[in-house]
Design a protein around this motif. Structure first.
Motif, PDB file in Angstrom:
ATOM      1  N   ILE A   1       1.618   1.715  -3.427  1.00 30.79           N
ATOM      2  CA  ILE A   1       0.331   1.997  -4.201  1.00 30.79           C
ATOM      3  C   ILE A   1       0.818   4.048  -4.491  1.00 30.79           C
ATOM      4  O   ILE A   1       0.182   4.589  -5.444  1.00 30.79           O
ATOM      5  N   PHE A   2       0.115   4.224  -2.555  1.00 26.65           N
ATOM      6  CA  PHE A   2      -0.056   5.881  -2.360  1.00 26.65           C
ATOM      7  C   PHE A   2       1.290   6.545  -2.676  1.00 26.65           C
ATOM      8  O   PHE A   2       1.101   8.014  -2.240  1.00 26.65           O
ATOM      9  N   ASN A   3       2.648   5.859  -2.695  1.00 26.20           N
ATOM     10  CA  ASN A   3       3.307   6.252  -2.798  1.00 26.20           C
ATOM     11  C   ASN A   3       4.644   6.605  -3.816  1.00 26.20           C
ATOM     12  O   ASN A   3       5.703   6.724  -3.376  1.00 26.20           O
ATOM     13  N   PHE A   4       4.465   5.592  -5.243  1.00 25.72           N
ATOM     14  CA  PHE A   4       5.218   5.225  -6.316  1.00 25.72           C
ATOM     15  C   PHE A   4       5.729   6.847  -5.933  1.00 25.72           C
ATOM     16  O   PHE A   4       7.160   6.145  -6.671  1.00 25.72           O
TER      17      PHE A   4
ATOM     18  N   LEU B   1       1.119  -1.062   0.243  1.00 26.70           N
ATOM     19  CA  LEU B   1       0.423   0.354  -0.003  1.00 26.70           C
ATOM     20  C   LEU B   1       0.938   1.479   0.347  1.00 26.70           C
ATOM     21  O   LEU B   1       0.441   2.033  -1.344  1.00 26.70           O
ATOM     22  N   ASP B   2       1.920   1.013   0.735  1.00 28.35           N
ATOM     23  CA  ASP B   2       2.858   2.467   0.664  1.00 28.35           C
ATOM     24  C   ASP B   2       3.203   2.608  -0.471  1.00 28.35           C
ATOM     25  O   ASP B   2       3.589   3.560  -0.681  1.00 28.35           O
TER      26      ASP B   2
END
Lengths: 161, 951
Positions: free
Chosen positions: A104-107, A101-102
């Motif tokens: 995905i949102f902070n690519f 998730l990290d």
């Protein structure tokens, strides 16, 4: 030399792509489709390497995420496997027990970190500490720039009131 | 400490609304994450593109918003859609003075643009400015972009600044400047050739990171020109020595290895420098030997360095001691249960085999295991090894296996490769004509569309030339067996075009040569082919020319030509063909049939495809005609060079026409036809056809050549064939023997089992199981020191003839030892060290009964003892203990890799739960709560999203 880096989820979703050799958008899509087909279907006990179009693709699975790197025929596969692990360890340290998730949102942050690790398809820094220090410096600079910007905008806002 | 940090981060996140992006973006990511099909995802992305297209051109977008739009563009493009409408906005963003925006802009352009994109010219100015910035982080960001986007044309614009930055006070800048210069060198060597000395200078940089980065360009430079860098051998060796002695800062350690990535790079460079250079190699022996000894073979990175050592040892001037060490490591790799290590072992074996062929025999059973492994990657690597060790004694088995494998794969790229390898091996080592033709038939039948047409032309040439002049009967045997098999195959449906071309040509040339088949039978078959493949003009052309030749040979032999009705109709049909080439062939055919025996013999002499065609470039045969014309008052010819006025133009035209001619002649399929035509009408010579003429000199006897390896080395072809035939019965008998022996020792010990097929395969691949294998393995799982002597003494026994003698004398119990390397739970597991290794070995973890225990014990262990930042270690353990075992194993393996010390492992095991679970679970719960707060609930869909990547 590393030709590209791919992060693909177990479901075949693309999480990050970085191309160090020129590929057109069409080729990229094809490459991703082809490789995710090959890699995701491989059993857990097989080699972490796949021969592909005269290149070799080294991949490693972390939780539900596959990290893949495409390298030349005469590169050292085990080394590349460790470069992947090196990257994951740095991500882990940066995000504090990193999860999918990290990324995905902070690519974009994952990209910044990758840029400190690899450049032009070569490993540029093998010290975790150095990479972490540089990223931290960039972040703090961004933070301070942000504060500055917000204080300026505050001033402007007040002035225009 | 870490707690504080997380709180701090959460605060920061809170102020930005979650992960730093707006709800809109989070929703996008979420909806894509939950899309059930690719079509649904595409729909979402397309609507997002529409939104962005609309929004991004709105006036006065706040900078924050713009930054997010750019990131959304990156996301869209990452998912494989076209975001080119937004590129210009990313470029604009790089011009911004705000570092936050600039950095985003730079990231976006490096991801969007390739080095030849038109927009790059708009960034160069900004880059130039940023390279001069006081802030080293801005310089770094600019250098990142330089590496990716600067192309040959724009190099001069930034080159002076990049060179200046080589002396920058910050090591990060120096490092990136080096890499940028390296990139310039790759793109346009001439533009930086005068700066190459800078790389040498930077090799002595105080910062290990800069020194390590310098090795990349140096490696490239040395690959191209070894001799100019021989003076650096001593420096490289001393650097490597210092690293091996742990003189580098601790921060370069990776899993307890001192700077392994730099070690690997250095070993690669040394391999280049020492190749074929005894003096240079002697400098390296000590340090490479040291690394062999010091490397930790239980960790993956240690094995990576060991593998590089083997590569180095097999590249430099050979040293017996190092080769022995390399062989030991290979043995360990091959005996490992990890597929990765087996793969590396096979690869390393392929490298070492050139220097010491006997090493392969030691590991024959391991190699065969790999060959039969279900893992395709491993199988292919093994085929590569077999390809390298093929000799005339084992070519049949190897090529057969390769073809069997080739038939069953779909990967066209690899199919092409393996097909051309098969052809190459068959040409080089074929034991008999019959086998050769059969093999080629199989290859063409199954991969005919994939092999290069050159291969087909080679085959035609081989059939035409055979062994050369020395043995005519063998030649004609080869041809008749080819004709026979082709006539049999020709009826099969859907043969590849290339194969049909070969068939047609051979049938035309030699179909009736041995008198076995009548002309009408062969022509009938050829007509069938032309009918069945009516879409393939090339095949039809080949068929027509073949028909023509058959008719001509009949006429020349004084027999009456009877043209079958179907043949007649084919000729009529094709004379109205849309292809002018086909038409011409048919008309030529019709014209030639009408000529007398003497004339046709001149036009198409039998079996003359290999004759050199004398080309009269001066066209002297036209002299009479020219003379006559001149006498009748024609204008004399003026050579182009002597013509005035239109000189330039005509020259130019001539060049163009030459080029055109070449372009026409280059495509392979037409290649042979051209030659054929030249043969048909020798008088119509032109320079073009002289260029494409088959070069027949120096290509003879490409196959059937005796090899160095076996007893056939000094004997002629026929005798090497003999030895091969002798071997066949031996295989059979040893097989029987082994069966009998197996039965006898089955009574004593049942766990040892080597299938007779496998042994047979080993015998045929390696020329029988040799003594060295047995002795080496009987002394335990570690190869004993004395093994090299054993190897030397048995090195001679590799020939087929000797095997014949040695195999039957083997005392029965020896076979038992033979099996040891392949026993999974054999004596090796008694060794406590080995046991430990197994515990820590990543792939074995999966098989251990309870991976959970190992995982939770090893995780806190690293964290406590090695990690600089202990808190990050707390990530070890499980958040979702109930989730699938498989992924857990993998997660744990990453950590287990790092753990090497058994003692720590045990101490940590005392309190496992305390460390692993608590904070980690909390962490993930917090994340979960945060995400839910924002309205994203991916956890129901995919709990894995929250799983720590590192376990």
């Amino acid at each position: 030399m590393i030709h590209f880096v791919l992060l693909i989820s177990r479901q075949g979703k693309v999480r990050l792509t970085k191309w160090y050799s020129p590929y057109s958008q069409k080729e990229r899509t094809k490459v991703i489709r082809e490789l995710s087909g090959v890699i995701l279907s491989r059993g857990p006990k097989l080699c972490n390497f796949v021969e592909w179009r005269g290149y070799k693709v080294v991949y490693k699975r972390y939780a539900s995420l596959y990290f893949c790197m495409c390298i030349d025929q005469d590169d050292n596969e085990l080394e590349v496997l460790e470069i992947i692990h090196h990257y994951v360890e740095i991500l882990d340290r940066y995000f504090g027990s990193v999860c999918e998730l990290d990324l995905i949102f902070n690519f974009h942050k994952a990209y910044y970190i990758l840029d400190e690790l690899l450049i032009a398809g070569e490993l540029q820094e093998s010290s975790k500490k150095t990479v972490a220090r540089l990223i931290a410096a960039q972040d703090s600079l961004v933070e301070s720039a942000k504060e500055q910007a917000s204080s300026i905008s505050n001033i402007i806002a007040q002035a225009t009131k | 400490m870490e707690q504080l940090k997380t709180i701090g981060r959460e605060l920061a996140m809170g102020s930005q609304g979650g992960f730093g992006q707006s709800k809109e973006f989070l929703d996008l990511v979420k909806s894509i994450g939950e899309a059930r099909s690719k079509a649904e995802e595409d729909r979402i992305v397309l609507s997002e593109i529409e939104t962005l297209k609309r929004r991004i051109v709105e006036p006065d977008i706040p900078r924050r918003k713009m930054k997010e739009y750019i990131i959304r563009l990156v996301y869209v493009e990452m998912l494989g859609h076209d975001a080119s409408f937004g590129y210009i906005h990313a470029v604009k963003m790089t011009h911004n003075d705000n570092l936050l925006l600039k950095r985003t802009g730079y990231l976006a352009v490096t991801l969007f643009l390739n080095e030849d994109h038109d927009l790059i010219i708009l960034i160069v100015n900004t880059i130039q400015k940023d390279l001069k910035s006081d802030n080293y982080l801005i310089v770094c960001a600019a250098l990142n972009v330089v590496c990716k986007l600067i192309n040959e044309e724009t190099i001069p614009a930034v080159l002076p600044q990049v060179v200046e930055l080589l002396g920058h006070s910050k090591e990060a800048v120096r490092k990136k400047a080096i890499m940028a210069l390296h990139r310039f060198y790759q793109k346009s060597p001439s533009s930086v050739s005068h700066l190459v000395s800078n790389f040498r200078k930077r090799l002595c940089d105080n910062d290990p990171g800069v020194m390590g980065a310098t090795l990349c360009p140096l490696f490239d430079l040395i690959t191209i020109d070894v001799n100019s860098y021989k003076d650096l051998v001593v420096s490289f060796v001393s650097i490597l020595k210092q690293i091996a002695e742990r003189r580098l800062p601790k921060s370069y350690d990776y899993h307890q290895m001192p700077a392994p990535f730099i070690q690997i790079k250095l070993l690669k460079i040394l391999a280049l420098l020492g190749s074929g250079d005894k003096q240079a190699s002697e400098h390296m022996y000590t340090v490479v030997g040291d690394i062999f000894r010091k490397c930790d073979s239980s960790s993956n990175i240690g094995n990576a360095v060991l593998y590089e050592c083997i590569s180095c040892v097999s590249a430099i001037y050979p040293n017996a001691k190092l080769l022995e060490a390399a062989a030991d490591v290979i043995a360990r790799f091959l005996k490992s249960d990890s597929h990765n290590l087996k793969y590396m072992g096979i690869d390393a074996l392929g490298r070492l085999i050139k220097l010491s062929p006997e090493v392969a025999e030691q590991h024959q059973l391991a190699v065969i295991d790999c060959l039969e492994d279900p893992d395709d990657t491993l199988k292919r690597k093994t085929f590569e090894l077999l390809y390298k060790m093929t000799k005339s004694s084992n070519v049949e088995v190897i090529v057969d296996r390769m073809i069997d494998y080739m038939i069953n794969i779909n990967d066209n790229h690899y199919k092409t490769e393996i097909a051309s390898r098969c052809v190459e091996l068959a040409e080089q080592f074929a034991p008999s004509n019959h086998w050769f033709i059969q093999t080629m038939n199989r290859v063409f039948e199954h991969a005919g569309d994939l092999v290069k047409s050159k291969v087909a032309h080679n085959l035609m040439r081989l059939i035409a030339e055979g062994f050369g002049e020395e043995d005519d009967t063998a030649d004609s045997q080869l041809r008749s067996s080819a004709v026979e098999s082709y006539l049999r195959i020709i009826g099969e449906p859907k043969l590849p075009s290339l194969f049909l071309q070969v068939i047609c040509w051979v049938l035309g040339e030699y179909g009736t040569a041995d008198g076995k088949f009548s002309a009408s039978y062969v022509t009938g078959k050829l007509c069938d082919v032309a009918d069945a493949y009516s879409n393939d003009e090339i095949v039809k052309s080949y068929a027509v020319t073949a028909l023509m030749k058959l008719f001509v040979f009949e006429i020349a032999a004084g027999r009456k030509v009877d043209i079958l009705p179907e043949c007649q109709s084919l000729i009529e049909e094709l004379s109205a063909s849309h292809s002018t080439d086909l038409q011409q062939r048919v008309y030529e055919l019709q014209a030639i049939i009408g000529l007398d025996a003497h004339a046709v013999e001149c036009i198409l002499p039998s079996d003359a495809s290999c004759e050199d065609i004398e080309i009269d470039k001066n066209l002297s045969f036209l002299n009479d005609y020219v003379q006559q014309s001149l006498e009748k008052g024609a204008q004399p010819y003026i050579p182009e060079s002597e013509r005035s006025g239109m000189l330039d133009i005509s020259n130019f035209q001539a060049k163009i026409s030459m080029k055109l001619q070449l372009m026409v002649l280059v495509p392979e399929p037409s290649y042979h036809r051209e030659v054929q035509q030249a043969a048909t009408v020798p008088s119509s010579s032109d320079t073009g056809s002289s260029e494409v003429k088959l070069r027949l000199d120096g290509v003879q006897k490409k196959w059937g050549r005796p090899t160095y390896s076996s007893s056939a080395a000094s004997t002629s072809n026929s005798s090497s064939q003999n030895t091969v035939y002798e071997v066949t019965p031996v295989d059979g008998s040893s097989n029987v023997n082994s069966k009998a022996r197996e039965a006898s020792y089955d009574l004593k010990k049942t766990q040892v089992e080597i299938s007779p097929e496998k042994q047979k395969l080993a015998a045929s691949l390696f020329g029988g199981t040799s003594k060295s294998e047995r002795r080496a393995s009987s002394t335990g799982h570690k190869v004993p020191k004395g093994s090299s002597h054993v190897l030397k003494s048995t090195a001679g026994s590799t020939t087929d003839v000797l095997v014949e003698k040695t195999t039957p004398v083997q005392p029965p119990p020896d076979l038992l030892d033979l099996g040891e390397p392949t026993i999974k739970d054999g004596p090796s597991s008694v060794d406590p060290f080995k046991q430990l290794e197994e515990l820590l070995d990543p792939t074995q973890l999966g098989s251990s009964a309870n991976p959970g225990i190992v995982g939770s014990t090893s995780a806190p262990d690293i964290m406590q003892l090695y990690s600089d930042k202990p808190a990050s270690g707390q990530s070890g353990g499980f958040m979702y203990p109930s989730s699938s075992n498989r992924s857990d194993d993998n997660l744990v393996s990453g950590l287990a890799n790092a753990t090497t010390d058994s003692a720590h492992n045990i101490t940590a095991a005392a309190h496992p739960s305390q460390f692993s679970k608590g904070p980690n679970l909390k962490d993930s719960l917090e994340k979960d709560a945060l995400v839910r707060q924002m309205g994203v609930t991916p956890s129901s869909q995919n709990p894995n999203l929250f799983k720590d990547l590192l376990g």
